[in-house]
Design a protein around this motif. Structure first.
Motif, PDB file in Angstrom:
ATOM      1  N   ASN A   1       8.052  16.917  -3.096  1.00 31.50           N
ATOM      2  CA  ASN A   1       8.515  16.313  -4.289  1.00 31.50           C
ATOM      3  C   ASN A   1       8.136  14.857  -4.456  1.00 31.50           C
ATOM      4  OD1 ASN A   1      10.204  15.700  -2.082  1.00 31.50           O
ATOM      5  ND2 ASN A   1      11.649  14.850  -3.268  1.00 31.50           N
ATOM      6  N   ASN A   2       7.650  14.216  -3.522  1.00 31.11           N
ATOM      7  CA  ASN A   2       6.967  12.709  -3.608  1.00 31.11           C
ATOM      8  C   ASN A   2       5.870  12.614  -3.100  1.00 31.11           C
ATOM      9  OD1 ASN A   2       7.714  12.757  -1.157  1.00 31.11           O
ATOM     10  ND2 ASN A   2       9.645  11.459  -1.173  1.00 31.11           N
ATOM     11  N   LEU A   3       5.177  13.640  -2.691  1.00 29.44           N
ATOM     12  CA  LEU A   3       3.781  13.365  -1.972  1.00 29.44           C
ATOM     13  C   LEU A   3       2.736  12.758  -3.040  1.00 29.44           C
ATOM     14  CD1 LEU A   3       1.919  14.136   0.438  1.00 29.44           C
ATOM     15  CD2 LEU A   3       1.485  16.366  -0.697  1.00 29.44           C
ATOM     16  N   ALA A   4       2.379  13.492  -4.257  1.00 26.20           N
ATOM     17  CA  ALA A   4       1.524  12.987  -5.240  1.00 26.20           C
ATOM     18  C   ALA A   4       1.790  11.423  -5.523  1.00 26.20           C
ATOM     19  CB  ALA A   4       1.732  13.877  -6.340  1.00 26.20           C
ATOM     20  N   LYS A   5       3.081  11.193  -5.638  1.00 25.31           N
ATOM     21  CA  LYS A   5       3.558   9.740  -6.070  1.00 25.31           C
ATOM     22  C   LYS A   5       3.358   8.596  -4.872  1.00 25.31           C
ATOM     23  CE  LYS A   5       6.856   7.094  -8.608  1.00 25.31           C
ATOM     24  NZ  LYS A   5       8.297   6.998  -9.110  1.00 25.31           N
ATOM     25  N   THR A   6       3.429   9.159  -3.682  1.00 25.63           N
ATOM     26  CA  THR A   6       2.860   8.442  -2.659  1.00 25.63           C
ATOM     27  C   THR A   6       1.431   8.179  -2.458  1.00 25.63           C
ATOM     28  OG1 THR A   6       5.018   9.165  -1.358  1.00 25.63           O
ATOM     29  CG2 THR A   6       3.284   8.170   0.076  1.00 25.63           C
ATOM     30  N   LEU A   7       0.879   9.267  -2.664  1.00 20.54           N
ATOM     31  CA  LEU A   7      -0.503   9.264  -2.446  1.00 20.54           C
ATOM     32  C   LEU A   7      -1.144   8.370  -3.773  1.00 20.54           C
ATOM     33  CD1 LEU A   7      -1.691  12.744  -1.297  1.00 20.54           C
ATOM     34  CD2 LEU A   7      -2.007  11.128  -0.119  1.00 20.54           C
ATOM     35  N   ASN A   8      -0.407   8.392  -4.647  1.00 15.88           N
ATOM     36  CA  ASN A   8      -1.211   7.646  -5.954  1.00 15.88           C
ATOM     37  C   ASN A   8      -0.785   6.075  -5.466  1.00 15.88           C
ATOM     38  OD1 ASN A   8      -1.904   9.574  -7.539  1.00 15.88           O
ATOM     39  ND2 ASN A   8       0.308   9.927  -8.644  1.00 15.88           N
ATOM     40  N   GLU A   9       0.177   5.642  -4.949  1.00 12.36           N
ATOM     41  CA  GLU A   9       0.418   4.255  -4.804  1.00 12.36           C
ATOM     42  C   GLU A   9      -0.500   3.916  -3.369  1.00 12.36           C
ATOM     43  OE1 GLU A   9       4.470   3.446  -3.369  1.00 12.36           O
ATOM     44  OE2 GLU A   9       5.315   4.095  -5.356  1.00 12.36           O
ATOM     45  N   LEU A  10      -0.738   4.619  -2.706  1.00 11.80           N
ATOM     46  CA  LEU A  10      -1.890   4.530  -1.418  1.00 11.80           C
ATOM     47  C   LEU A  10      -3.416   4.432  -2.190  1.00 11.80           C
ATOM     48  CD1 LEU A  10      -0.288   6.866   1.124  1.00 11.80           C
ATOM     49  CD2 LEU A  10      -0.674   4.349   1.416  1.00 11.80           C
ATOM     50  N   GLN A  11      -3.485   5.393  -3.345  1.00 14.12           N
ATOM     51  CA  GLN A  11      -5.126   5.182  -3.664  1.00 14.12           C
ATOM     52  C   GLN A  11      -5.068   4.044  -4.580  1.00 14.12           C
ATOM     53  OE1 GLN A  11      -8.293   7.806  -4.543  1.00 14.12           O
ATOM     54  NE2 GLN A  11      -8.096   5.557  -3.960  1.00 14.12           N
ATOM     55  N   GLN A  12      -3.980   3.792  -5.147  1.00  5.78           N
ATOM     56  CA  GLN A  12      -4.092   2.401  -5.904  1.00  5.78           C
ATOM     57  C   GLN A  12      -4.333   0.976  -5.109  1.00  5.78           C
ATOM     58  OE1 GLN A  12      -4.303   1.614  -9.228  1.00  5.78           O
ATOM     59  NE2 GLN A  12      -4.424   3.749  -9.508  1.00  5.78           N
ATOM     60  N   GLN A  13      -3.872   0.999  -3.769  1.00  6.87           N
ATOM     61  CA  GLN A  13      -4.111  -0.209  -2.877  1.00  6.87           C
ATOM     62  C   GLN A  13      -5.438  -0.116  -2.175  1.00  6.87           C
ATOM     63  OE1 GLN A  13      -0.518   0.506  -0.776  1.00  6.87           O
ATOM     64  NE2 GLN A  13       0.918   0.357  -2.418  1.00  6.87           N
ATOM     65  N   SER A  14      -5.970   0.904  -2.138  1.00  7.87           N
ATOM     66  CA  SER A  14      -7.042   1.354  -1.371  1.00  7.87           C
ATOM     67  C   SER A  14      -8.188   0.974  -1.834  1.00  7.87           C
ATOM     68  CB  SER A  14      -7.130   2.672  -0.738  1.00  7.87           C
ATOM     69  OG  SER A  14      -8.355   3.209   0.112  1.00  7.87           O
ATOM     70  N   GLN A  15      -9.403   0.637  -1.073  1.00 15.04           N
ATOM     71  CA  GLN A  15     -10.698   0.173  -1.729  1.00 15.04           C
ATOM     72  C   GLN A  15     -11.509   1.491  -1.528  1.00 15.04           C
ATOM     73  OE1 GLN A  15     -11.562  -2.883  -2.952  1.00 15.04           O
ATOM     74  NE2 GLN A  15      -9.330  -3.256  -2.585  1.00 15.04           N
ATOM     75  N   LYS A  16     -11.018   2.454  -0.885  1.00 15.59           N
ATOM     76  CA  LYS A  16     -11.833   3.766  -0.932  1.00 15.59           C
ATOM     77  C   LYS A  16     -11.428   4.854  -1.921  1.00 15.59           C
ATOM     78  CE  LYS A  16     -12.564   4.275   3.952  1.00 15.59           C
ATOM     79  NZ  LYS A  16     -13.871   4.501   4.002  1.00 15.59           N
ATOM     80  N   THR A  17     -12.309   5.699  -2.393  1.00 18.49           N
ATOM     81  CA  THR A  17     -11.925   6.750  -3.301  1.00 18.49           C
ATOM     82  C   THR A  17     -11.747   7.894  -2.467  1.00 18.49           C
ATOM     83  OG1 THR A  17     -13.290   6.046  -5.164  1.00 18.49           O
ATOM     84  CG2 THR A  17     -12.674   8.301  -5.105  1.00 18.49           C
ATOM     85  N   HIS A  18     -10.365   8.691  -2.723  1.00 20.25           N
ATOM     86  CA  HIS A  18      -9.925   9.780  -1.919  1.00 20.25           C
ATOM     87  C   HIS A  18     -10.372  11.147  -2.740  1.00 20.25           C
ATOM     88  CE1 HIS A  18      -6.331   7.023  -0.968  1.00 20.25           C
ATOM     89  NE2 HIS A  18      -7.393   6.765  -0.155  1.00 20.25           N
ATOM     90  N   VAL A  19     -11.251  11.999  -2.153  1.00 17.57           N
ATOM     91  CA  VAL A  19     -11.860  13.050  -2.790  1.00 17.57           C
ATOM     92  C   VAL A  19     -10.523  14.264  -2.228  1.00 17.57           C
ATOM     93  CG1 VAL A  19     -13.437  14.709  -2.988  1.00 17.57           C
ATOM     94  CG2 VAL A  19     -14.021  12.338  -2.714  1.00 17.57           C
TER      95      VAL A  19
END
Length: 583
Positions: free
Chosen positions: A375-393
């Motif tokens: 229920n909160n996995l995607a939102k958590t990953l979105n926050e991590l992606q915004q903070q990261s210099q890497k692109t997640h595939v």
């Protein structure tokens, strides 16, 4: 064969060795990497992933016992429009007679040996199939090389898989030499033979001049046409026209870009662009979506997909090979002298430098003390992606992980895709074979991006033997292991068939055997810390999430789908709730 494979961009093949393929392995292996797979089906799935990223995929197996397990991957390739070349060794032409050969399908009561079962099986999927032939008579030319080229070229042009059997005595036989075209753009008959380009372009221009809030709605047929993809985005940027994709085309574009409204799918959409699409648009240019509207690509036929029946819409399906007709249309549109659109929601986002997506996230941040789950996995990953210099595939496995992944906000990847799965065919067992290919490409390019698999325990156990190849390839992957010990999606009872795991299974021991690292996370805070630690870690890194198979822990998309199914089954409470949501 090596020349042709190289000509179409192939530098590697995925496969499993075998007696009838031994000559092929010896011949092709001089210039081409032949990567072993843990089984033939996974070899086929890896070739599908190769086609997704490179434009062509190649799989090599032995006769029948090796090729027939690839039919599931071949069906995936047919459905997903992937140009995959399935190559199989075959008996020598001199061996084909009335005697049964090992690997043939031959019941002991049969009067006749059948040698064409694999050809017929792949043909039944609607594929082009052929067994290459050698010299028929002395002095008669051998054209096996030409036939191989023609069949592979057909796969490239039609974006469909092909199946080719090669008799083992023909591998080193002399054949007429090839004079290949200058490049793939010069393949015969690849141009646009459809007329009316100017009329179509002019019609679109006239409709755009009368519109105030247009939309480009982009489908999955663009995913293997980088030229058309670049033209569409250039057109959107030049005239400031927002664009959204179908669910099946997710991952084609940078969803953090100012004009991108994400993947739209009616009531199931979680993107910020949904409000603009459902309340503001007055003209839609529908580009390369699928020929037929299918259930999950148009909100599971719930009637909530606004674009599906939108009246003021121009459909650009692409009827020419390699979508040459659409390329011509967008080249014409780019030459237009139309003024740029001034759309308020986008003005705020672009000119004032405001990231609307980020604003919304900041207004509703996750309580990091809560449990991490679907229920909160995607939102958590979105926050991590915004903070990261890497692109997640991202590579979600079919099941709950797949549906939860639609709320991911993906960045642009150097691979051209940042969300890769098989939404049409929905074949479980592809995430790790796909991730292997992605990790290989990232490593080969010197790329800093990260392959991230999202997978349940059902899918994970189905393909965990593929982990050996990450160790052998020395590639890096993050695996988010959503453990609930059952096949949950589609579960309609408590029978043993749904129980795919055991409470006593220790995934950490398994990962350590592959020299990987792993940990179990309970809270969002623990998950974030673990994920950040994996971003630059080498090898296999697994994060175990103890998911609970209860409704409130499901992703929003899956909760809505389950509610819709219950309402269609006549559940009074579900009917009432569904009407409330969709009115």
């Amino acid at each position: 064969m090596r020349e042709v494979i190289n000509f179409f961009g192939g530098s590697s093949i995925y496969g499993v060795g075998g007696d009838f393929a031994a000559n092929l392995i010896a011949a092709l292996g001089e210039d081409i990497d032949i990567f072993p797979s843990s089984n033939e089906m996974h070899a086929g799935f890896s070739a599908c992933a190769q086609a997704e990223i490179s434009g062509m995929g190649f799989c090599l197996t032995t006769y029948m016992v090796g090729s027939l397990p690839c039919t599931s991957a071949a069906a995936l390739a047919v459905t997903e429009s992937l140009p995959v070349v399935f190559i199989s060794g075959a008996p020598a032409e001199s061996e084909v007679n009335q005697l049964a050969i090992h690997h043939t399908i031959h019941p002991n009561a049969s009067w006749k040996a059948e040698y064409d079962n694999a050809l017929e099986a792949f043909s039944a999927l609607g594929m082009r199939v052929e067994r290459l032939q050698g010299q028929r008579l002395a002095g008669h030319p051998n054209i096996a090389g030409q036939r191989f080229y023609q069949i592979v070229a057909e796969a490239y042009k039609s974006k469909q898989p092909v199946f080719i059997e090669v008799p083992r005595d023909q591998v080193f036989a002399k054949t007429q030499p090839l004079k290949l075209p200058q490049d793939v753009d010069h393949i015969c008959c690849g141009g646009n033979v459809l007329g009316g380009t100017d009329l179509v372009a002019q019609s679109i221009i006239e409709k755009l001049k009368q519109a105030k809030h247009p939309l480009l709605y982009i489908g999955d047929r663009l995913k293997h046409n980088s030229e058309l993809k670049n033209l569409v985005i250039a057109f959107a940027n030049q005239f400031n026209i927002p664009y959204a994709t179908t669910w099946f085309a997710k991952g084609l574009f940078d969803e953090t870009a100012s004009l991108c409204l994400g993947a739209y799918n009616g009531v199931f959409s979680q993107t910020v662009g949904r409000d603009y699409i459902e309340n503001d648009i007055d003209y839609v240019i529908d580009v390369a979506t699928s020929i037929f509207s299918q259930d999950c690509n148009v909100a599971f036929a719930t009637g909530t997909h606004v674009i599906e029946k939108f009246a003021n819409k121009t459909l650009l399906k692409g009827g020419s090979l390699l979508e040459k007709d659409l390329i011509e249309i967008f080249n014409r549109l780019l030459e237009s002298d139309m003024p740029r659109f001034n759309i308020e929601v986008l003005v705020n986002k672009v000119e004032q430098g405001v990231d609307v997506n980020k604003q919304q996230r900041l207004l509703s941040t996750i309580d990091e003390t809560t449990d991490i789950d679907f229920n909160n996995l995607a939102k958590t990953l979105n926050e991590l992606q915004q903070q990261s210099q890497k692109t997640h595939v991202y590579l979600p496995e079919v099941g709950n992980s797949y549906f939860a992944s639609y709320s991911l906000e993906v960045k642009a990847s150097k691979l051209g895709r940042s969300w890769i799965t098989n939404p049409w065919y929905g074949a479980m067992g592809t995430a790790l074979p796909y991730a292997r290919v992605i990790a290989q490409h990232i490593k080969a390019q010197g790329n800093t991006e990260r392959a991230v698999v999202i997978i349940g325990d059902g899918g994970f156990h189905f393909q965990s033997n593929e982990l050996i190849h990450f160790l052998k390839d020395q590639t890096n992957v993050t695996i988010i292991y959503m453990r609930n010990n059952i096949f949950h999606l589609g579960k309609s009872g408590d029978g043993k068939i749904y129980h795919c795991n055991d409470e006593q299974f220790n995934v950490h021991h398994l990962v350590s055997a592959y020299q990987g690292q792993s940990q179990t996370c309970q809270s969002v805070a623990d998950f974030k810390k673990a994920f950040i630690n994996t971003e630059n870690a080498v090898g296999i890194n697994l994060i175990e999430v103890l998911a609970k198979p209860i409704e409130e822990r499901q992703s929003n998309e899956l909760q809505l789908l389950n509610l819709y199914i219950k309402s269609k089954n006549g559940n009074p409470e579900a009917v009432s709730k569904w009407q409330e949501i969709t009115q």
